[in-house]
Design a protein around this motif. Structure first.
Motif, mmCIF file in Angstrom:
data_model
loop_
_atom_site.group_PDB
_atom_site.id
_atom_site.type_symbol
_atom_site.label_atom_id
_atom_site.label_comp_id
_atom_site.label_asym_id
_atom_site.label_seq_id
_atom_site.Cartn_x
_atom_site.Cartn_y
_atom_site.Cartn_z
ATOM 1 N N HIS A 12 -10.980 -41.207 41.981
ATOM 2 C CA HIS A 12 -11.434 -42.514 42.499
ATOM 3 C C HIS A 12 -12.665 -42.435 43.393
ATOM 4 N N ARG A 13 -13.055 -41.222 43.836
ATOM 5 C CA ARG A 13 -14.271 -41.118 44.673
ATOM 6 C C ARG A 13 -15.503 -40.810 43.845
ATOM 7 N N GLY A 14 -15.316 -40.534 42.575
ATOM 8 C CA GLY A 14 -16.442 -40.227 41.701
ATOM 9 C C GLY A 14 -17.180 -41.488 41.290
ATOM 10 N N MET A 15 -18.259 -41.316 40.550
ATOM 11 C CA MET A 15 -19.057 -42.476 40.133
ATOM 12 C C MET A 15 -18.220 -43.439 39.281
ATOM 13 N N VAL A 16 -17.510 -42.909 38.305
ATOM 14 C CA VAL A 16 -16.733 -43.766 37.393
ATOM 15 C C VAL A 16 -15.461 -44.259 38.065
ATOM 16 N N GLY A 17 -14.729 -43.351 38.704
ATOM 17 C CA GLY A 17 -13.473 -43.743 39.339
ATOM 18 C C GLY A 17 -13.696 -44.808 40.403
ATOM 19 N N SER A 18 -14.785 -44.688 41.173
ATOM 20 C CA SER A 18 -15.036 -45.688 42.223
ATOM 21 C C SER A 18 -15.403 -47.035 41.608
ATOM 22 N N GLU A 39 -6.566 -33.472 48.738
ATOM 23 C CA GLU A 39 -5.146 -33.834 48.898
ATOM 24 C C GLU A 39 -4.303 -33.386 47.706
ATOM 25 N N LEU A 40 -4.889 -33.432 46.507
ATOM 26 C CA LEU A 40 -4.161 -33.100 45.275
ATOM 27 C C LEU A 40 -5.131 -32.417 44.323
ATOM 28 N N ASP A 41 -4.947 -31.109 44.135
ATOM 29 C CA ASP A 41 -5.788 -30.377 43.188
ATOM 30 C C ASP A 41 -5.181 -30.553 41.804
ATOM 31 N N PHE A 61 -5.653 -44.184 34.942
ATOM 32 C CA PHE A 61 -7.034 -43.988 34.467
ATOM 33 C C PHE A 61 -7.404 -42.543 34.774
ATOM 34 N N LEU A 62 -7.690 -41.745 33.745
ATOM 35 C CA LEU A 62 -7.986 -40.320 33.950
ATOM 36 C C LEU A 62 -9.504 -40.133 34.039
ATOM 37 N N ALA A 63 -10.047 -40.377 35.247
ATOM 38 C CA ALA A 63 -11.503 -40.265 35.470
ATOM 39 C C ALA A 63 -11.830 -39.106 36.395
ATOM 40 N N ALA A 64 -10.906 -38.154 36.534
ATOM 41 C CA ALA A 64 -11.188 -36.928 37.308
ATOM 42 C C ALA A 64 -11.578 -35.843 36.327
ATOM 43 N N LYS A 66 -14.400 -32.069 35.949
ATOM 44 C CA LYS A 66 -15.563 -31.275 36.365
ATOM 45 C C LYS A 66 -16.732 -31.821 35.543
ATOM 46 N N VAL A 67 -17.742 -32.390 36.234
ATOM 47 C CA VAL A 67 -18.805 -33.139 35.550
ATOM 48 C C VAL A 67 -20.159 -32.637 36.029
ATOM 49 N N GLY A 68 -21.162 -32.654 35.153
ATOM 50 C CA GLY A 68 -22.511 -32.282 35.569
ATOM 51 C C GLY A 68 -23.487 -32.419 34.421
ATOM 52 N N ALA A 140 -13.024 -29.117 25.785
ATOM 53 C CA ALA A 140 -11.968 -29.659 26.655
ATOM 54 C C ALA A 140 -11.760 -31.150 26.358
ATOM 55 N N LYS A 141 -12.864 -31.886 26.221
ATOM 56 C CA LYS A 141 -12.745 -33.329 25.970
ATOM 57 C C LYS A 141 -12.095 -33.604 24.610
ATOM 58 N N ILE A 142 -12.427 -32.791 23.600
ATOM 59 C CA ILE A 142 -11.793 -32.968 22.281
ATOM 60 C C ILE A 142 -10.294 -32.689 22.395
ATOM 61 N N PRO A 164 -17.464 -42.497 26.739
ATOM 62 C CA PRO A 164 -18.658 -43.120 27.308
ATOM 63 C C PRO A 164 -19.924 -42.350 26.929
ATOM 64 N N THR A 165 -21.007 -43.078 26.800
ATOM 65 C CA THR A 165 -22.329 -42.471 26.664
ATOM 66 C C THR A 165 -22.758 -41.929 28.037
ATOM 67 N N ASN A 166 -23.996 -41.432 28.181
ATOM 68 C CA ASN A 166 -24.482 -40.953 29.495
ATOM 69 C C ASN A 166 -24.446 -42.113 30.495
ATOM 70 N N LEU A 167 -23.952 -41.830 31.693
ATOM 71 C CA LEU A 167 -23.725 -42.886 32.693
ATOM 72 C C LEU A 167 -24.598 -42.671 33.920
HETATM 73 N N1 LIG Z 1 -21.392 -39.083 34.527
HETATM 74 C C1 LIG Z 1 -21.605 -39.217 33.225
HETATM 75 O O1 LIG Z 1 -22.763 -39.346 32.763
HETATM 76 C C2 LIG Z 1 -20.442 -39.235 32.281
HETATM 77 C C3 LIG Z 1 -19.132 -39.069 32.702
HETATM 78 N N2 LIG Z 1 -18.105 -39.117 31.779
HETATM 79 C C4 LIG Z 1 -16.710 -38.900 32.190
HETATM 80 O O2 LIG Z 1 -16.321 -39.849 33.177
HETATM 81 C C5 LIG Z 1 -15.362 -39.273 34.061
HETATM 82 C C6 LIG Z 1 -15.828 -39.418 35.493
HETATM 83 O O3 LIG Z 1 -17.116 -38.836 35.660
HETATM 84 P P1 LIG Z 1 -17.987 -39.088 36.976
HETATM 85 O O4 LIG Z 1 -17.409 -40.196 37.749
HETATM 86 O O5 LIG Z 1 -19.387 -39.134 36.548
HETATM 87 O O6 LIG Z 1 -17.771 -37.714 37.760
HETATM 88 P P2 LIG Z 1 -17.852 -37.430 39.321
HETATM 89 O O7 LIG Z 1 -18.237 -35.993 39.445
HETATM 90 O O8 LIG Z 1 -18.669 -38.448 40.010
HETATM 91 O O9 LIG Z 1 -16.349 -37.608 39.812
HETATM 92 C C7 LIG Z 1 -15.335 -36.767 39.374
HETATM 93 C C8 LIG Z 1 -14.123 -36.921 40.262
HETATM 94 O O10 LIG Z 1 -13.143 -36.001 39.786
HETATM 95 C C9 LIG Z 1 -12.439 -35.505 40.879
HETATM 96 N N3 LIG Z 1 -12.032 -34.117 40.620
HETATM 97 C C10 LIG Z 1 -12.773 -33.118 40.094
HETATM 98 N N4 LIG Z 1 -12.051 -31.976 40.084
HETATM 99 C C11 LIG Z 1 -10.838 -32.279 40.630
HETATM 100 C C12 LIG Z 1 -9.673 -31.521 40.904
HETATM 101 N N5 LIG Z 1 -9.594 -30.223 40.617
HETATM 102 N N6 LIG Z 1 -8.626 -32.159 41.484
HETATM 103 C C13 LIG Z 1 -8.694 -33.467 41.786
HETATM 104 N N7 LIG Z 1 -9.757 -34.239 41.527
HETATM 105 C C14 LIG Z 1 -10.822 -33.637 40.973
HETATM 106 C C15 LIG Z 1 -13.364 -35.531 42.084
HETATM 107 O O11 LIG Z 1 -12.572 -35.852 43.212
HETATM 108 P P3 LIG Z 1 -13.034 -35.675 44.761
HETATM 109 O O12 LIG Z 1 -14.209 -36.600 44.944
HETATM 110 O O13 LIG Z 1 -11.862 -36.114 45.551
HETATM 111 O O14 LIG Z 1 -13.404 -34.241 44.938
HETATM 112 C C16 LIG Z 1 -14.382 -36.615 41.720
HETATM 113 O O15 LIG Z 1 -14.231 -37.761 42.483
HETATM 114 C C17 LIG Z 1 -15.214 -37.809 33.616
HETATM 115 O O16 LIG Z 1 -14.114 -37.687 32.766
HETATM 116 C C18 LIG Z 1 -16.468 -37.559 32.835
HETATM 117 O O17 LIG Z 1 -16.279 -36.544 31.883
HETATM 118 C C19 LIG Z 1 -18.350 -39.337 30.458
HETATM 119 C C20 LIG Z 1 -19.612 -39.516 29.998
HETATM 120 C C21 LIG Z 1 -20.769 -39.448 30.856
#
Ligand SMILES: NC(=O)C1=CN([C@@H]2O[C@H](COP(=O)(O)OP(=O)(O)OC[C@H]3O[C@@H](n4cnc5c(N)ncnc54)[C@H](OP(=O)(O)O)[C@@H]3O)[C@@H](O)[C@H]2O)C=CC1
Ligand SMILES: C[C@H]1O[C@H](OP(=O)(O)OP(=O)(O)OC[C@H]2O[C@@H](n3cnc4c(=O)[nH]c(N)nc43)[C@H](O)[C@@H]2O)[C@@H](O)[C@@H](O)C1=O
Length: 308
Positions: A12-18, A39-41, A61-64, A66-68, A140-142, A164-167
Motif C-alpha cells: 500500500h505504500r508503493g506507487m500502485v498500492g497507494s 511490519e510484515l516481510d 489486491f496483490l500490489a507488493a 520487487k519492482v524496478g 515470476a509474474k507468469i 498493467p503496461t509501464n506505469l
Molecule cells: N511500476 C511499473 O511501471 C509497473 C508495476 N507493475 C506491478 O505493479 C505492482 C506494484 O508496483 P509499484 O507500485 O510500481 O512498486 P513499488 O516499488 O512502488 O511498491 C512495491 C511495494 O511492495 C512492497 N514490498 C516489496 N517487497 C516486500 C516484501 N518483501 N514484504 C512486504 N512488502 C514488500 C513495498 O512495501 P514497503 O513500501 O512497505 O517497503 C512497496 O510498497 C507490482 O506487482 C508490479 O510488478 C506492473 C507493471 C508496471
C-alpha cells in the motif's frame, strides 16, 4: 466487493498500492488492512501465514513486489525472481487457506515474448522467448498468473490476473539507476535545468517504444475489474497508445522546461523493442483510461517537486 468488506492491499505504500488505497477510500471502504514491509516481510512464509490467520481479509489486491527499471531488473536478477515468487506464493496460498473471496494479482507487460506481434494480445502468453534483461521478473509474474489459474481450477478460488503496461504517477521511484524511464528522466531533466547542464543523457538508442499509464487510472481499472471480472487467464491494462523513448524524452524535457541537448548512451540496454498492449478485452469490459500522457507527466512532475 461490499463497502464494509475487509480488504488487504499488499504494497500500500508503493506507487500502485497507494493509488488503490486512495481509490478504495474515495469509494467509502473503511475496513482496509495494510502492513509495511518492515511490519510484515511477505517473503516470510510463517509471517504471512500468521497475518492471514489473524486478519482473515475478504478481498486482496496483490500490489507488493520487487519492482524496478531495466537496469535494476538486469542487475538484481536473483532478487527479482526469489522475492517475487515468495511474495506471491505466500499471499496466494494463504488467501486460499483463509477463504479470501477474491484476489487480484498484478503482473506486467514484460510477461509477453520479446518478439511477439503487436499489439500484445492476452493469448500471446508463452508463445516465445522473453526479453533477457527482465526474464527473472517475467518468469515470476507468469508463475503468478498460473498460480491464480491453478487455484481457480483445483479449488474454485476467484483469483484474477491483470497485466498493467509501464506505469508512472504519484509516489513513483526516482532512483537514478533503479527506476523506470519516466521518473528517471523527470529527475534527470530537472537536475540538469537546476545546474544549467548543457546536455542530458538518455539510455539506449531512443528508438524503443513504450506505452505509459498513470497509476491512478490503473487503480480505477483494478477497482472496476475487481467488481466486474471473474475469469481465468489475464487482462491487459493500458492505453493502447505508445511513443518512442526519444519522443518521451522530448515531451518530459518540454514539461520540465529544460533547454539543453539530448545525448544517447548506446552502452545501456534498449530492452524489448516494443510492447504495445492490445486493450480490446479491457475496453469490451467497459473500462477506458482517462489521463493522457502529457497531463500525467505534468501531475507526476508536480508530485516530484512537492517531495524535494
Ligand atoms: N511500476 C511499473 O511501471 C509497473 C508495476 N507493475 C506491478 O505493479 C505492482 C506494484 O508496483 P509499484 O507500485 O510500481 O512498486 P513499488 O516499488 O512502488 O511498491 C512495491 C511495494 O511492495 C512492497 N514490498 C516489496 N517487497 C516486500 C516484501 N518483501 N514484504 C512486504 N512488502 C514488500 C513495498 O512495501 P514497503 O513500501 O512497505 O517497503 C512497496 O510498497 C507490482 O506487482 C508490479 O510488478 C506492473 C507493471 C508496471
Ligand atoms: C515496467 C517494465 O519495466 C522494465 O522494462 P522497460 O519497459 O524496459 O522499462 P524502463 O522504464 O526501465 O526502460 C524503458 C526504456 O527506456 C530506456 N531509458 C532511457 N533512459 C532511461 C533511464 O534513465 N532509465 C531507465 N530505466 N530507462 C531508460 C531504456 O533503455 C528502455 O529502452 C522491465 O525490466 C520490467 O520490470 C517491466 O515490467
Amino acid at each position: 466487493m461490499e463497502k464494509g468488506a475487509k480488504v488487504y492491499i499488499a504494497g500500500h505504500r508503493g506507487m500502485v498500492g497507494s493509488a488503490i488505497l486512495r481509490k478504495l477510500q474515495g469509494e467509502g471502504f473503511d475496513n482496509i488492512v495494510t502492513r509495511t514491509s518492515a511490519e510484515l516481510d511477505l517473503r516470510n512464509q510463517q509471517q504471512v501465514a500468521d497475518f492471514f490467520a489473524a486478519e482473515k481479509p475478504d478481498y486482496v489486491f496483490l500490489a507488493a513486489a520487487k519492482v524496478g527499471g531495466i537496469v535494476a531488473n538486469n542487475t538484481y536478477r536473483a532478487e527479482f525472481l526469489y522475492d517475487n515468487l515468495q511474495i506471491q506464493n505466500n499471499i496466494i496460498h494463504n488467501s486460499y487457506l483463509n477463504g479470501v473471496k477474491k484476489l487480484m494479482f498484478l503482473g506486467s507487460s514484460c510477461i509477453y515474448p520479446k518478439m511477439a506481434p503487436q499489439p500484445l494480445k492476452e493469448e500471446y502468453l508463452l508463445t516465445g522467448l522473453l526479453e533477457p534483461t527482465n526474464e527473472p521478473y517475467a518468469i515470476a509474474k507468469i508463475a503468478g498468473i498460473k498460480m491464480c489459474d491453478a487455484y481457480r481450477a483445483q479449488y474454485g478460488c476467484n483469483y484474477i490476473s491483470v497485466m498493467p503496461t509501464n506505469l508512472y504517477g504519484y509516489n513513483d521511484n526516482y532512483h537514478p539507476q533503479n527506476s523506470h524511464v519516466l521518473p528517471a528522466l523527470i529527475r534527470r531533466f530537472h537536475e540538469a535545468k537546476d545546474s544549467a547542464a548543457p546536455s542530458v543523457t538518455i539510455w539506449g538508442t531512443g528508438s524503443p517504444m513504450r506505452e505509459f499509464l498513470f497509476a491512478d487510472d490503473l487503480a480505477e481499472a483494478c477497482y472496476y475489474l475487481m467488481q466486474n471480472y471473474n475469469e481465468e487467464g489475464l487482462v491487459n491494462i493500458g492505453t493502447g497508445e505508445d511513443i518512442t523513448i526519444k519522443d518521451l524524452a522530448l515531451l518530459i524535457k518540454r514539461i520540465v522546461g529544460y533547454e539543453g541537448e539530448l545525448l544517447f548512451d548506446a552502452t545501456k540496454p534498449d530492452g524489448t523493442p516494443r510492447k504495445l498492449m492490445d486493450v480490446s478485452k479491457l475496453h469490451s469490459q467497459g473500462w477506458h483510461h482517462k489521463i493522457e500522457l502529457e497531463e500525467g507527466i505534468a501531475l507526476a512532475y508536480q508530485d516530484f517537486l512537492s517531495k524535494l
